[in-house]
Enzyme design. Structure first.
Site, short mmCIF file in Angstrom:
data_model
loop_
_atom_site.label_atom_id
_atom_site.label_comp_id
_atom_site.label_asym_id
_atom_site.label_seq_id
_atom_site.Cartn_x
_atom_site.Cartn_y
_atom_site.Cartn_z
N VAL A 69 0.81 -1.23 0.00
CA VAL A 69 0.00 0.00 0.00
C VAL A 69 0.84 1.28 0.00
O VAL A 69 0.30 2.36 -0.23
CB VAL A 69 -1.00 0.04 1.18
CG1 VAL A 69 -2.00 -1.09 1.10
CG2 VAL A 69 -0.28 0.06 2.53
N TYR A 168 4.97 5.58 14.92
CA TYR A 168 3.61 5.03 14.89
C TYR A 168 2.59 6.08 15.35
O TYR A 168 1.56 6.30 14.71
CB TYR A 168 3.56 3.79 15.79
CG TYR A 168 2.24 3.04 15.77
CD1 TYR A 168 1.98 2.09 14.78
CD2 TYR A 168 1.28 3.25 16.74
CE1 TYR A 168 0.78 1.39 14.76
CE2 TYR A 168 0.08 2.56 16.73
CZ TYR A 168 -0.16 1.63 15.75
OH TYR A 168 -1.35 0.93 15.73
N LYS A 172 -0.55 7.80 13.23
CA LYS A 172 -1.96 7.71 13.60
C LYS A 172 -2.56 9.10 13.85
O LYS A 172 -3.71 9.37 13.51
CB LYS A 172 -2.14 6.81 14.83
CG LYS A 172 -1.73 5.35 14.58
CD LYS A 172 -2.53 4.69 13.47
CE LYS A 172 -2.16 3.21 13.29
NZ LYS A 172 -2.93 2.54 12.24
P1 NAD Z 1 -1.56 -7.27 11.91
O1 NAD Z 1 -0.07 -7.20 11.95
O2 NAD Z 1 -2.21 -8.59 12.04
O3 NAD Z 1 -2.14 -6.58 10.60
C1 NAD Z 1 -1.46 -5.63 9.83
C2 NAD Z 1 -1.55 -6.08 8.38
O4 NAD Z 1 -1.01 -5.07 7.53
C3 NAD Z 1 -0.76 -7.37 8.12
O5 NAD Z 1 -1.59 -8.29 7.46
C4 NAD Z 1 0.38 -6.91 7.26
O6 NAD Z 1 0.81 -7.91 6.33
C5 NAD Z 1 -0.26 -5.74 6.53
N1 NAD Z 1 0.73 -4.84 5.94
C6 NAD Z 1 1.85 -4.33 6.53
N2 NAD Z 1 2.50 -3.56 5.65
C7 NAD Z 1 1.79 -3.59 4.47
C8 NAD Z 1 1.96 -3.00 3.20
N3 NAD Z 1 3.02 -2.22 2.92
N4 NAD Z 1 1.03 -3.24 2.23
C9 NAD Z 1 -0.04 -4.04 2.50
N5 NAD Z 1 -0.24 -4.63 3.68
C10 NAD Z 1 0.66 -4.40 4.66
O7 NAD Z 1 -2.04 -6.30 13.07
P2 NAD Z 1 -3.49 -5.66 13.34
O8 NAD Z 1 -3.53 -5.39 14.77
O9 NAD Z 1 -4.57 -6.45 12.72
O10 NAD Z 1 -3.34 -4.25 12.61
C11 NAD Z 1 -4.29 -3.75 11.69
C12 NAD Z 1 -4.42 -2.24 11.85
O11 NAD Z 1 -4.98 -1.97 13.14
C13 NAD Z 1 -3.10 -1.47 11.80
O12 NAD Z 1 -3.28 -0.27 11.08
C14 NAD Z 1 -2.81 -1.18 13.25
O13 NAD Z 1 -2.02 -0.03 13.44
C15 NAD Z 1 -4.23 -0.97 13.78
N6 NAD Z 1 -4.35 -1.09 15.24
C16 NAD Z 1 -4.16 -2.28 15.87
C17 NAD Z 1 -4.29 -2.35 17.27
C18 NAD Z 1 -4.11 -3.62 18.04
O14 NAD Z 1 -4.15 -3.55 19.27
N7 NAD Z 1 -3.96 -4.76 17.42
C19 NAD Z 1 -4.61 -1.20 17.97
C20 NAD Z 1 -4.78 0.00 17.30
C21 NAD Z 1 -4.66 0.04 15.92
#
Ligand code: NAD
Length: 270
Positions: A69, A168, A172
């Site tokens: 992305v 990070y 955000k």
């Molecule tokens: P995760 O690591 O399972 O998911 C992140 C996904 O993004 C992975 O599948 C990864 O392969 C993909 N990714 C990374 N770089 C990429 C790129 N360049 N192109 C395409 N895909 C890419 O973790 P998650 O917790 O499911 O995270 C999803 C979103 O939620 C993120 O934006 C994260 O910041 C946000 N988030 C998560 C939490 C939490 O507690 N898990 C809290 C707040 C926000």
């Protein structure tokens, strides 16, 4: 006005970073709600195919599409392939994200740029490409009152500063004003743009925060609701924001965080 429903039948959704965690649960939930889903992934083809199979097993339609992305041409191709496969695009969930943590004094420029490039610029590129399509097509009232719906995956760290994670937190915080600006810019053309701000959700990105009993106990002190979130908690909120049940909601940040942002340390009077 017809009664709005949660049903997304006839609509097409693209979820980035959907081979794991929140993105995978979101893709499945959108599929269950009736949308055809493009499951974007980077590298983890097996994970993406598992999500596609789960959607198909539940009676839905999905396809896996690889794209980084943070790469402008790859994002253009990702959206084009989705539209080519399903004829349209109505819902974008800009979810892909990563962390590269370090104390600020030793954080490399490469790690700063990677996190901003994926989390913030990557979301912008996906939003821009989807908005171009929404504007060109215009509203289709038989499917949805909006011409298009975008849900940006932000974080509680769009408002909570986070030592050791400056790249990070900056990404955000940037998403918040990007989302609000896009919502303001395109509301009159019937594009809705909102953000979800998850708290601590059990996914691979933050396993060290909940993976041991000691870490879990420490984490729960920050969560008044008394449990760590599940990816489905976020996915359910996405489905609502993608549906006409939220038609008058745009520019909003929906915190899905078990009250983490409500200053839990003040529970006993501060
Ligand atoms: P995760 O690591 O399972 O998911 C992140 C996904 O993004 C992975 O599948 C990864 O392969 C993909 N990714 C990374 N770089 C990429 C790129 N360049 N192109 C395409 N895909 C890419 O973790 P998650 O917790 O499911 O995270 C999803 C979103 O939620 C993120 O934006 C994260 O910041 C946000 N988030 C998560 C939490 C939490 O507690 N898990 C809290 C707040 C926000």
């Amino acid at each position: 006005m017809p009664k709005p429903v949660l049903d997304l039948s006839g609509q097409v959704a693209l979820v980035t970073g959907a081979s794991s965690g929140i993105g995978a649960a979101t893709a499945k939930a959108l599929g269950e709600a009736g949308a055809r889903v493009a499951v974007n992934y980077r590298g983890d083809r097996d994970g993406a195919e598992r999500v596609v199979r789960a959607i198909e097993a539940a009676g839905g339609e999905a396809l896996a599409v690889e794209a980084d992305v943070s790469d402008e041409n790859a994002v253009a191709e990702l959206v084009a392939r989705t539209i080519q496969a399903y004829g349209d695009l109505h819902i974008l969930v800009a979810n892909a994200g990563l962390q590269k943590d370090a104390p600020a004094e030793s954080m490399t420029l490469a790690d700063w740029n990677t996190v901003i490039g994926v989390n913030l610029t990557g979301q912008f590129l996906c939003c821009r490409e989807a908005i171009r399509h929404f504007l060109e097509r215009g509203p289709q009232p038989s499917l949805s009152r909006a011409a298009g719906k975008i849900i940006c995956m932000s974080s509680v760290h769009q408002v909570i500063p986070w030592a050791g994670h400056v790249n990070y937190a900056a990404s955000k915080g940037g998403i918040m004003l990007m989302m609000q600006t896009l919502a303001q810019e395109f509301a009159n053309r019937k594009v809705r743009v909102n953000a979800i701000c998850p708290g601590a959700i059990k996914t691979p990105i933050n396993k060290e925060a909940w993976g041991t009993p000691e870490a879990l106990e420490k984490l729960l002190r920050l969560i008044p609701y008394g449990r760590v979130g599940e990816p489905e908690d976020v996915a359910n909120a996405v489905v609502w924001l993608a549906s006409d049940l939220s038609d008058y909601v745009t520019g909003a940040s929906l915190f899905v965080d078990g009250a983490m942002t409500l200053y839990p340390e003040f529970r006993d009077g501060g």
